[in-house]
Each structure stands twice: as C-alpha cells, then as structure tokens.
Design an enzyme around this catalytic site. Sequence first.
Site, PDB file in Angstrom:
ATOM      1  N   CYS A  40       0.855  -1.194   0.000  1.00 14.92           N
ATOM      2  CA  CYS A  40       0.000   0.000   0.000  1.00 14.92           C
ATOM      3  C   CYS A  40       0.889   1.240   0.000  1.00 14.92           C
ATOM      4  O   CYS A  40       2.029   1.205   0.467  1.00 14.92           O
ATOM      5  CB  CYS A  40      -0.887  -0.039   1.245  1.00 14.92           C
ATOM      6  SG  CYS A  40      -1.861   1.443   1.541  1.00 14.92           S
ATOM      7  N   HIS A  41       0.349   2.349  -0.454  1.00 14.50           N
ATOM      8  CA  HIS A  41       1.139   3.590  -0.452  1.00 14.50           C
ATOM      9  C   HIS A  41       1.565   3.972   0.974  1.00 14.50           C
ATOM     10  O   HIS A  41       2.588   4.628   1.171  1.00 14.50           O
ATOM     11  CB  HIS A  41       0.320   4.725  -1.084  1.00 14.50           C
ATOM     12  CG  HIS A  41       1.174   5.817  -1.618  1.00 14.50           C
ATOM     13  ND1 HIS A  41       1.221   6.177  -2.946  1.00 14.50           N
ATOM     14  CD2 HIS A  41       2.067   6.620  -0.989  1.00 14.50           C
ATOM     15  CE1 HIS A  41       2.093   7.150  -3.100  1.00 14.50           C
ATOM     16  NE2 HIS A  41       2.614   7.438  -1.929  1.00 14.50           N
ATOM     17  N   HIS A  62       0.755  -4.240   5.819  1.00 17.77           N
ATOM     18  CA  HIS A  62      -0.473  -4.279   6.625  1.00 17.77           C
ATOM     19  C   HIS A  62      -1.654  -4.742   5.784  1.00 17.77           C
ATOM     20  O   HIS A  62      -2.799  -4.498   6.157  1.00 17.77           O
ATOM     21  CB  HIS A  62      -0.745  -2.886   7.214  1.00 17.77           C
ATOM     22  CG  HIS A  62      -0.927  -1.821   6.166  1.00 17.77           C
ATOM     23  ND1 HIS A  62       0.131  -1.250   5.492  1.00 17.77           N
ATOM     24  CD2 HIS A  62      -2.042  -1.249   5.648  1.00 17.77           C
ATOM     25  CE1 HIS A  62      -0.329  -0.376   4.622  1.00 17.77           C
ATOM     26  NE2 HIS A  62      -1.649  -0.363   4.683  1.00 17.77           N
ATOM     27  N   CYS A  95     -14.086  -1.746  24.165  1.00 17.72           N
ATOM     28  CA  CYS A  95     -13.567  -0.426  24.560  1.00 17.72           C
ATOM     29  C   CYS A  95     -14.664   0.626  24.348  1.00 17.72           C
ATOM     30  O   CYS A  95     -15.640   0.381  23.628  1.00 17.72           O
ATOM     31  CB  CYS A  95     -12.311  -0.072  23.764  1.00 17.72           C
ATOM     32  SG  CYS A  95     -12.640   0.344  22.033  1.00 17.72           S
ATOM     33  N   CYS A  98     -15.439   1.154  20.611  1.00 13.38           N
ATOM     34  CA  CYS A  98     -16.243   0.087  19.995  1.00 13.38           C
ATOM     35  C   CYS A  98     -17.683   0.153  20.494  1.00 13.38           C
ATOM     36  O   CYS A  98     -18.628   0.031  19.709  1.00 13.38           O
ATOM     37  CB  CYS A  98     -15.653  -1.284  20.306  1.00 13.38           C
ATOM     38  SG  CYS A  98     -14.186  -1.692  19.336  1.00 13.38           S
ATOM     39  N   CYS A 106     -11.118   1.474  17.302  1.00 15.79           N
ATOM     40  CA  CYS A 106     -10.931   0.729  18.558  1.00 15.79           C
ATOM     41  C   CYS A 106      -9.674   1.225  19.261  1.00 15.79           C
ATOM     42  O   CYS A 106      -8.629   1.411  18.626  1.00 15.79           O
ATOM     43  CB  CYS A 106     -10.791  -0.759  18.212  1.00 15.79           C
ATOM     44  SG  CYS A 106     -10.389  -1.824  19.592  1.00 15.79           S
ATOM     45  N   ARG A 110      -4.216   0.595  20.623  1.00 13.81           N
ATOM     46  CA  ARG A 110      -3.654   1.601  19.704  1.00 13.81           C
ATOM     47  C   ARG A 110      -2.313   2.151  20.192  1.00 13.81           C
ATOM     48  O   ARG A 110      -1.406   2.424  19.393  1.00 13.81           O
ATOM     49  CB  ARG A 110      -4.662   2.749  19.502  1.00 13.81           C
ATOM     50  CG  ARG A 110      -4.191   3.851  18.527  1.00 13.81           C
ATOM     51  CD  ARG A 110      -3.956   3.322  17.140  1.00 13.81           C
ATOM     52  NE  ARG A 110      -3.445   4.307  16.197  1.00 13.81           N
ATOM     53  CZ  ARG A 110      -2.164   4.629  16.068  1.00 13.81           C
ATOM     54  NH1 ARG A 110      -1.247   4.056  16.859  1.00 13.81           N
ATOM     55  NH2 ARG A 110      -1.784   5.518  15.175  1.00 13.81           N
ATOM     56  N   CYS A 169      -6.625  -3.710   3.375  1.00 13.33           N
ATOM     57  CA  CYS A 169      -6.564  -2.240   3.421  1.00 13.33           C
ATOM     58  C   CYS A 169      -7.312  -1.614   2.243  1.00 13.33           C
ATOM     59  O   CYS A 169      -8.386  -1.058   2.426  1.00 13.33           O
ATOM     60  CB  CYS A 169      -5.123  -1.720   3.480  1.00 13.33           C
ATOM     61  SG  CYS A 169      -5.092   0.093   3.637  1.00 13.33           S
TER      62      CYS A 169
HETATM   63  P1  NAD Z   1      -1.303   5.342  -5.175  1.00 13.21           P
HETATM   64  O1  NAD Z   1       0.095   5.812  -5.236  1.00 13.21           O
HETATM   65  O2  NAD Z   1      -1.681   4.020  -5.719  1.00 13.21           O
HETATM   66  O3  NAD Z   1      -2.269   6.427  -5.884  1.00 13.21           O
HETATM   67  C1  NAD Z   1      -2.166   7.826  -5.767  1.00 13.21           C
HETATM   68  C2  NAD Z   1      -2.762   8.457  -7.044  1.00 13.21           C
HETATM   69  O4  NAD Z   1      -2.844   9.884  -6.861  1.00 13.21           O
HETATM   70  C3  NAD Z   1      -1.923   8.213  -8.288  1.00 13.21           C
HETATM   71  O5  NAD Z   1      -2.737   7.733  -9.353  1.00 13.21           O
HETATM   72  C4  NAD Z   1      -1.357   9.603  -8.615  1.00 13.21           C
HETATM   73  O6  NAD Z   1      -1.138   9.802 -10.006  1.00 13.21           O
HETATM   74  C5  NAD Z   1      -2.456  10.511  -8.066  1.00 13.21           C
HETATM   75  N1  NAD Z   1      -2.029  11.877  -7.764  1.00 13.21           N
HETATM   76  C6  NAD Z   1      -0.878  12.275  -7.164  1.00 13.21           C
HETATM   77  N2  NAD Z   1      -0.859  13.620  -7.042  1.00 13.21           N
HETATM   78  C7  NAD Z   1      -2.019  14.071  -7.552  1.00 13.21           C
HETATM   79  C8  NAD Z   1      -2.585  15.370  -7.718  1.00 13.21           C
HETATM   80  N3  NAD Z   1      -1.927  16.476  -7.329  1.00 13.21           N
HETATM   81  N4  NAD Z   1      -3.812  15.472  -8.287  1.00 13.21           N
HETATM   82  C9  NAD Z   1      -4.475  14.362  -8.698  1.00 13.21           C
HETATM   83  N5  NAD Z   1      -3.973  13.098  -8.579  1.00 13.21           N
HETATM   84  C10 NAD Z   1      -2.762  12.968  -8.023  1.00 13.21           C
HETATM   85  O7  NAD Z   1      -1.710   5.400  -3.626  1.00 13.21           O
HETATM   86  P2  NAD Z   1      -2.872   4.594  -2.876  1.00 13.21           P
HETATM   87  O8  NAD Z   1      -2.375   3.268  -2.421  1.00 13.21           O
HETATM   88  O9  NAD Z   1      -4.102   4.686  -3.694  1.00 13.21           O
HETATM   89  O10 NAD Z   1      -3.032   5.505  -1.565  1.00 13.21           O
HETATM   90  C11 NAD Z   1      -3.573   6.816  -1.665  1.00 13.21           C
HETATM   91  C12 NAD Z   1      -3.445   7.536  -0.330  1.00 13.21           C
HETATM   92  O11 NAD Z   1      -4.318   6.930   0.624  1.00 13.21           O
HETATM   93  C13 NAD Z   1      -2.056   7.468   0.289  1.00 13.21           C
HETATM   94  O12 NAD Z   1      -1.801   8.729   0.921  1.00 13.21           O
HETATM   95  C14 NAD Z   1      -2.187   6.372   1.337  1.00 13.21           C
HETATM   96  O13 NAD Z   1      -1.228   6.500   2.338  1.00 13.21           O
HETATM   97  C15 NAD Z   1      -3.597   6.636   1.819  1.00 13.21           C
HETATM   98  N6  NAD Z   1      -4.311   5.553   2.499  1.00 13.21           N
HETATM   99  C16 NAD Z   1      -5.110   5.902   3.539  1.00 13.21           C
HETATM  100  C17 NAD Z   1      -5.876   4.935   4.182  1.00 13.21           C
HETATM  101  C18 NAD Z   1      -6.785   5.310   5.295  1.00 13.21           C
HETATM  102  O14 NAD Z   1      -7.262   4.425   6.010  1.00 13.21           O
HETATM  103  N7  NAD Z   1      -7.077   6.583   5.497  1.00 13.21           N
HETATM  104  C19 NAD Z   1      -5.800   3.595   3.755  1.00 13.21           C
HETATM  105  C20 NAD Z   1      -4.970   3.279   2.683  1.00 13.21           C
HETATM  106  C21 NAD Z   1      -4.234   4.276   2.051  1.00 13.21           C
HETATM  107  N1  AHE Z   2       1.040   7.286  11.488  1.00 17.58           N
HETATM  108  C1  AHE Z   2       0.549   8.376  10.687  1.00 17.58           C
HETATM  109  C2  AHE Z   2      -0.872   8.218  10.248  1.00 17.58           C
HETATM  110  C3  AHE Z   2      -1.076   7.028   9.348  1.00 17.58           C
HETATM  111  C4  AHE Z   2      -2.551   6.809   9.202  1.00 17.58           C
HETATM  112  O1  AHE Z   2      -3.360   7.761   9.261  1.00 17.58           O
HETATM  113  N2  AHE Z   2      -2.930   5.577   9.027  1.00 17.58           N
HETATM  114  C5  AHE Z   2      -4.309   5.230   8.754  1.00 17.58           C
HETATM  115  C6  AHE Z   2      -4.308   3.978   7.976  1.00 17.58           C
HETATM  116  S1  AHE Z   2      -3.456   4.139   6.438  1.00 17.58           S
HETATM  117  C7  AHE Z   2      -3.570   2.577   5.839  1.00 17.58           C
HETATM  118  O2  AHE Z   2      -2.958   2.488   4.649  1.00 17.58           O
HETATM  119  C8  AHE Z   2      -5.060   4.930  10.057  1.00 17.58           C
HETATM  120  O3  AHE Z   2      -5.651   3.893  10.264  1.00 17.58           O
HETATM  121  N3  AHE Z   2      -5.088   5.894  10.921  1.00 17.58           N
HETATM  122  C9  AHE Z   2      -5.726   5.772  12.200  1.00 17.58           C
HETATM  123  C10 AHE Z   2      -4.746   5.365  13.255  1.00 17.58           C
HETATM  124  O4  AHE Z   2      -5.156   5.174  14.400  1.00 17.58           O
HETATM  125  O5  AHE Z   2      -3.545   5.252  12.932  1.00 17.58           O
HETATM  126  C11 AHE Z   2       0.702   9.709  11.388  1.00 17.58           C
HETATM  127  O6  AHE Z   2       0.475  10.740  10.736  1.00 17.58           O
HETATM  128  O7  AHE Z   2       1.097   9.701  12.573  1.00 17.58           O
HETATM  129 ZN    ZN Z   3      -2.908   0.729   3.472  1.00 13.72          ZN
END
Ligand code: NAD
Ligand code: AHE
Ligand code: ZN
Length: 375
Positions: A40-41, A62, A95, A98, A106, A110, A169
């Site tokens: 994953c990214h 993960h 918790c 939850c 949860c 953490r 994920c």
């Molecule tokens: P990825 O690298 O597969 O995809 C990112 C995409 O964004 C690419 O297609 C890229 O070309 C595009 N991009 C980059 N800059 C851009 C811009 N300025 N405008 C438009 N498009 C742009 O990444 P991913 O695996 O899809 O992950 C995406 C994000 O989500 C990451 O930051 C990752 O850490 C996050 N993430 C968060 C959670 C969560 O639970 N919140 C879970 C998984 C991933």
């Molecule tokens: N550790 C980072 C934050 C990373 C983050 O936000 N992780 C997400 C999942 S990304 C999965 O690809 C998440 O679950 N966040 C909630 C949590 O409790 O971590 C930071 O900025 O400190």
């Molecule tokens: Zn992920």
Amino acid sequence: MKSRAAVAFEAGKPLEIVEVDLDGPKAGEVLIEIKATGICHTDEFTLSGSDPEGLFPAILGHEGAGVVVDVGPGVTSMKKGDHVIPLYTPECRECPSCLSRKTNLCTAIRSTQGQGVMPDGTSRFSYRGKKIHHYMGCSTFSNYTVLPEIAVAKVNPAAPFDKICYVGCGVTTGIGAVINTAKVEIGATAAVFGLGGIGLNVIQGLKLAGADMIIGVDLNNGKKEWGERFGMTHFVNPSEIQGDVVAHIVNMTKRGADQIGGADYTFDCTGNVKVMRQALEASHRGWGQSIIIGVAGAGQEISTRPFQLVTGRIWKGTAFGGARGRTDVPKIVNWYMAGKIQIDPMITHTMPLEDINKGFQLMHEGKSIRSVVIF
Ligand code: NAD
Ligand code: AHE
Ligand code: ZN
C-alpha cells in the site's frame, strides 16, 4: 521460530530480505502464516521517513491474508487452520470506542501498536538478538507474524489469498469511505482525487452505492481507462485544463434552477494537502462532504477559508473506510466471492518476497495499481 521477512532497517533504504526470529503467540495472540500481502502507499509513506510514527528497524506491511498456525492461551475465536486477514484497526467490541457505535477506531491496543510492539509492550520479532518493531500491528512483509486475536478477521476459506489480501486495506478503505463514512445515496454526484489503489476502490464503491456522476481526477492520463473500468463517468487531468480544477469541477456539476455547482461528495486519495483543499472546495455549497483518505507527512497541514465550512461544506476523514474489521472484512470478502465487487484486475503485479522492492519501484513510477507479494 525463523521467518523470512523484508526488513526496513532504515528510512529511505530498500527493504532487506533476511531470516528473523519470531517468538510464538502469548495469551490472546495468534501466529499467522502470511500467504500473500499487498503493498500500500502507506508502507511507502512510512519507509520514506515521512511518517511521524515511523520506527526502524521494522517489518512493514499491513495488507495480508494467511492461515492461523498456532494460538496462544485464552484464544477463543480462532483455531489452527482458519483463514484470516490481519487488521490494523482491531475490533475488541469492549472499549468505549467500539461500544459507542460511533467509530471504528478501537482503542484497545492503539498505543502499543503505535510504539511498534504487542499489547504486553514487547516485540515478537528480533534479528541477531536485536528488537525489530511490528508495523501497524500487522507486519505482513514477514512469512509468519503474530497478532492479537482482536486484530484478526476470520474469512471464507474458499477465497484466494493473493486477491483477498487487498481487503486488508485498499478495498475496504475505498469502498468503506463511500458506504460507511460518506454514506453516499443513489443519484449522488462525486469527485475522486487520485486514481490509485484506493481511489479506484472509491469509484467501485460509488458505483455500488448508485452514484450518477463519478468524476475521477488524476495527473496521470493512464488512469482514465482504469477509472472507467470501475464506473467513472468523467475524467479530469488538472494539468491539461484551462484554469483551476475546483472551478472546473464546480462548472461540470452545475445543476438545479440556481445553477450552483459542486459535487455532493469528494474524496482525497492522494495524501497531498493542496489536493485535500481542492477536494473540499469542489464540494457543493450547503451540503457537500469531502472525505480525506490520503495520509500526509509529518509537519503538513490542511487549510481553507473558514467560509467554506460556514457555507455548509463538511470536512471528514476516514481510517480503514470506517470498517469494523472482524465484522465487516468477512462480509467484503464474501462480496468479492459473490462477484459484487472486483479485485482481480486491480492486482496488476505479483512477485516473490525477494522482489518486494520492485513493487515499491512500480508504485513510484505509477505503473502499478496494486503489487502483491506471494510467499
Ligand atoms: P497510489 O500511489 O496508488 O495512488 C495515488 C494516485 O494519486 C496516483 O494515481 C497519482 O497519479 C495521483 N495523484 C498524485 N498527485 C495528484 C494530484 N496532485 N492530483 C491528482 N492526482 C494525483 O496510492 P494509494 O495506495 O491509492 O493511496 C492513496 C493515499 O491513501 C495514500 O496517501 C495512502 O497512504 C492513503 N491511504 C489511507 C488509508 C486510510 O485508512 N485513510 C488507507 C490506505 C491508504
Ligand atoms: N502514522 C501516521 C498516520 C497514518 C494513518 O493515518 N494511518 C491510517 C491507515 S493508512 C492505511 O494504509 C489509520 O488507520 N489511521 C488511524 C490510526 O489510528 O492510525 C501519522 O500521521 O502519525
Ligand atoms: Zn494501506
């Protein structure tokens, strides 16, 4: 026991494949043989050194799937042979979070998870006598790993590991952001910024939810065809339009007698704080919701004019798509098995553990949607 693992010894350096030592499961823990793991990214984010919680040396990963091979004392919900997906967001069901039914975050483990250790404060991994940190409580870049029982989802044993690891994920995050966090309704308009491994799952979730207009935004034109495969109706490359992407999307989504534009729902799937602002401002005055999924590096902050919120736009975030892992992940695996959602086409590359750094390279080059390591 010994386990082959890709270890992140230092930020910004390639992973090294070594044999680590792994202690067996303690009370309430399970030992899992990982059969497959996605990259994953967020693994790249932590490896790059941008993650304020990043610890080294660590075993990243993960997004895994595997089989329970041993259980510690007191484990009741798992047995040897169960097929499972590790959860970086556990579900203890006890918790306050939850029990609130208001969040999936949860809190049972953490704090130790963030310190790279198991709930008892120690690591099960070591190399040449030195501690190796766990990562997001999962460490799926190891052939064997240990997790607390509350952080493991038992899934359909007929499901293929090399596909359902992605439910650990990307799939759950993207689809869950639409269904659990935004609660998108039939006929909605939406814009998805970033069409990678997460954004395409947001698009597939929007299609599932019955959205009418699904605008994909990406700087990479190669993503247009990808978005269309999963239900995107319009594509915007911000570097190829006249003027500002926000005005462009607002214009595309004008409707009603007052001709006010803006998407009902927007999603940031880039992790870029400037894009997060664009996504918020491209949402509809009065009710638009903008969901932050992307993870931004240490020191980065979001900003907008408060007027954007005063005039009714809602800024939200989501972790793991708001999913309660032990409850929701088995259901999502079954949606895949029933053909309700797609996973196979998004897994563009597979590789053995020895080639894991190639998976990171493909991500950097924008050539992969998901790379999966098969053990
Ligand atoms: P990825 O690298 O597969 O995809 C990112 C995409 O964004 C690419 O297609 C890229 O070309 C595009 N991009 C980059 N800059 C851009 C811009 N300025 N405008 C438009 N498009 C742009 O990444 P991913 O695996 O899809 O992950 C995406 C994000 O989500 C990451 O930051 C990752 O850490 C996050 N993430 C968060 C959670 C969560 O639970 N919140 C879970 C998984 C991933
Ligand atoms: N550790 C980072 C934050 C990373 C983050 O936000 N992780 C997400 C999942 S990304 C999965 O690809 C998440 O679950 N966040 C909630 C949590 O409790 O971590 C930071 O900025 O400190
Ligand atoms: Zn992920």
